[in-house]
Design a protein around this motif. Structure first.
Motif, PDB file in Angstrom:
ATOM      1  N   ILE A  25      42.053  47.134  49.818  1.00 44.12           N
ATOM      2  CA  ILE A  25      42.212  45.831  49.670  1.00 44.12           C
ATOM      3  C   ILE A  25      42.895  45.106  50.801  1.00 44.12           C
ATOM      4  CG2 ILE A  25      42.992  44.112  47.779  1.00 44.12           C
ATOM      5  CD1 ILE A  25      42.983  46.546  45.895  1.00 44.12           C
ATOM      6  N   SER A 283      34.065  46.740  39.532  1.00 43.46           N
ATOM      7  CA  SER A 283      35.266  46.662  40.507  1.00 43.46           C
ATOM      8  C   SER A 283      36.130  48.024  39.946  1.00 43.46           C
ATOM      9  CB  SER A 283      35.820  45.450  40.244  1.00 43.46           C
ATOM     10  OG  SER A 283      36.949  45.266  41.107  1.00 43.46           O
ATOM     11  N   ALA A 287      42.094  46.337  42.176  1.00 47.50           N
ATOM     12  CA  ALA A 287      41.481  44.930  42.948  1.00 47.50           C
ATOM     13  C   ALA A 287      41.779  43.887  42.057  1.00 47.50           C
ATOM     14  CB  ALA A 287      39.940  44.934  43.303  1.00 47.50           C
ATOM     15  N   ASP A 291      43.936  40.400  42.665  1.00 46.33           N
ATOM     16  CA  ASP A 291      43.509  38.949  42.218  1.00 46.33           C
ATOM     17  C   ASP A 291      44.430  38.181  41.303  1.00 46.33           C
ATOM     18  OD1 ASP A 291      41.369  39.200  44.029  1.00 46.33           O
ATOM     19  OD2 ASP A 291      40.119  39.650  42.455  1.00 46.33           O
TER      20      ASP A 291
END
Length: 331
Positions: A25, A283, A287, A291
């Motif tokens: 990431i 996903s 992650a 976000d």
């Protein structure tokens, strides 16, 4: 904030899986490794050269004093989740908690309230919420294409009895429960999350197979509104892993068969496999969590409330196994 600084608490097997995700990431970095095992620390460092100079600590208290972090990922024995999670929240960190969240529904409610009080995100790492096949199933159910859901059955088989023998996972004081509370918690979560239905009562038959924790569990569920369900967790299986979920509604059925999706619509409609190209993208919880912390999404894929619901359901199942009768599920 333009980059989330992570404190990794517990860097063993699953902790290293989270580390691998975070290393991918761009808007995240690892600023501290916490684990009492030097061997685990060294294995974690071997995952990437960028971890060579990241400081390591044997306790979270030492880490709090030495590094500035925005968030923590907690991947320690289950009995430690609550205290470590509370400490992180009180230090102002957002928290991503490995399943099965914390020990017991009472602790789950307490830590959820604490997160709300300090204004920090608290998320459970239920990765199926972010996997294409399961997202497809949930969307199908929630769209009403299967009609009213009348029956759901979920089955999981794993050689957990032998693969985890002698580890902390079969030590009740550390794990707070067995297979139903470990891999099985994913299955309970899937049933509740996919359908959105509320359990009314649970009947359980559980066998510890000579250990101090549950190994094999056969659960029967009555849902509010009349739907029925079963959850079967086989920890003494000889296979490495298998998972099935079947959903039957008034307009159709959907079947998950260890990664493959089959759907039948209408009365006696053909059972057809859903192409992988038609599945939503997958996903991972790390992650999704980044976000969330950076404000790109308003809510996580698996909010802390999911952890509470699973904890309450598991408690009802254990109580039912002891009393040999249906136990009411109360929120």
């Amino acid at each position: 904030m333009n980059k989330v600084r992570f404190l990794m608490i517990g860097v063993g097997g699953m902790g290293q899986a989270h580390i691998r995700n975070i290393l991918e990431i761009e808007d995240a970095e690892i600023v501290g490794l916490v684990d009492p095992s030097e061997q685990s620390i060294e294995r974690a460092r071997s995952l990437s050269h960028v971890l060579q100079d990241v400081p390591s600590f044997s306790t979270i208290e030492d880490a709090f004093e030495a590094v500035q972090a925005d968030a923590a990922v907690i991947v320690t024995p289950h009995s430690q989740h609550f205290e470590q999670g509370m400490a992180c929240l009180q230090k102002g960190l957002h928290v991503l908690m490995e399943k099965p969240f914390v020990a017991g529904s009472e602790n789950a409610r307490k830590i959820i309230k604490e997160a709300e009080a300090v204004g920090r995100h608290l998320v459970v790492s239920y990765q199926r919420h972010l996997q294409g096949p399961y997202i497809y199933l949930r969307n199908l159910i929630q769209s009403g294409e299967l009609g009213e859901i009348r029956f759901i059955t979920a089955y999981q088989a794993q050689n957990w009895l032998e693969s985890q023998r002698g580890t902390w996972r079969q030590n009740k004081s550390l794990s707070c429960g067995g297979q139903l509370n470990d891999s099985g918690s994913h299955l309970i979560d899937v049933v509740l999350w996919l359908t959105g239905m509320t359990p009314e009562a649970v009947l359980a038959n559980i066998d510890n197979r000579g250990t101090e924790v549950d190994i094999d569990s056969a659960l029967t569920i009555r849902f509010v509104g009349g739907a029925m369900g079963t959850i079967n967790v086989v920890g003494s299986a000889t296979v490495n892993w298998w998972e099935d979920v079947s959903i039957h509604g008034t307009k159709g059925s959907a079947l998950y068969r260890n990664g493959k999706i089959l759907v039948s619509k209408g009365l006696n409609g053909p059972v057809e496999r859903v192409s992988e190209q038609d599945l939503p993208p997958s996903s991972n919880p790390d992650a999704d969590f980044v976000d969330l912390v950076l404000g790109r999404i308003a809510s996580p894929a698996a909010p802390a409330e999911c952890g509470y619901q699973v904890a309450r359901f598991t408690e009802a199942a254990w109580q039912s196994a002891e009393t040999n009768q249906f136990v009411s599920f109360t929120v």
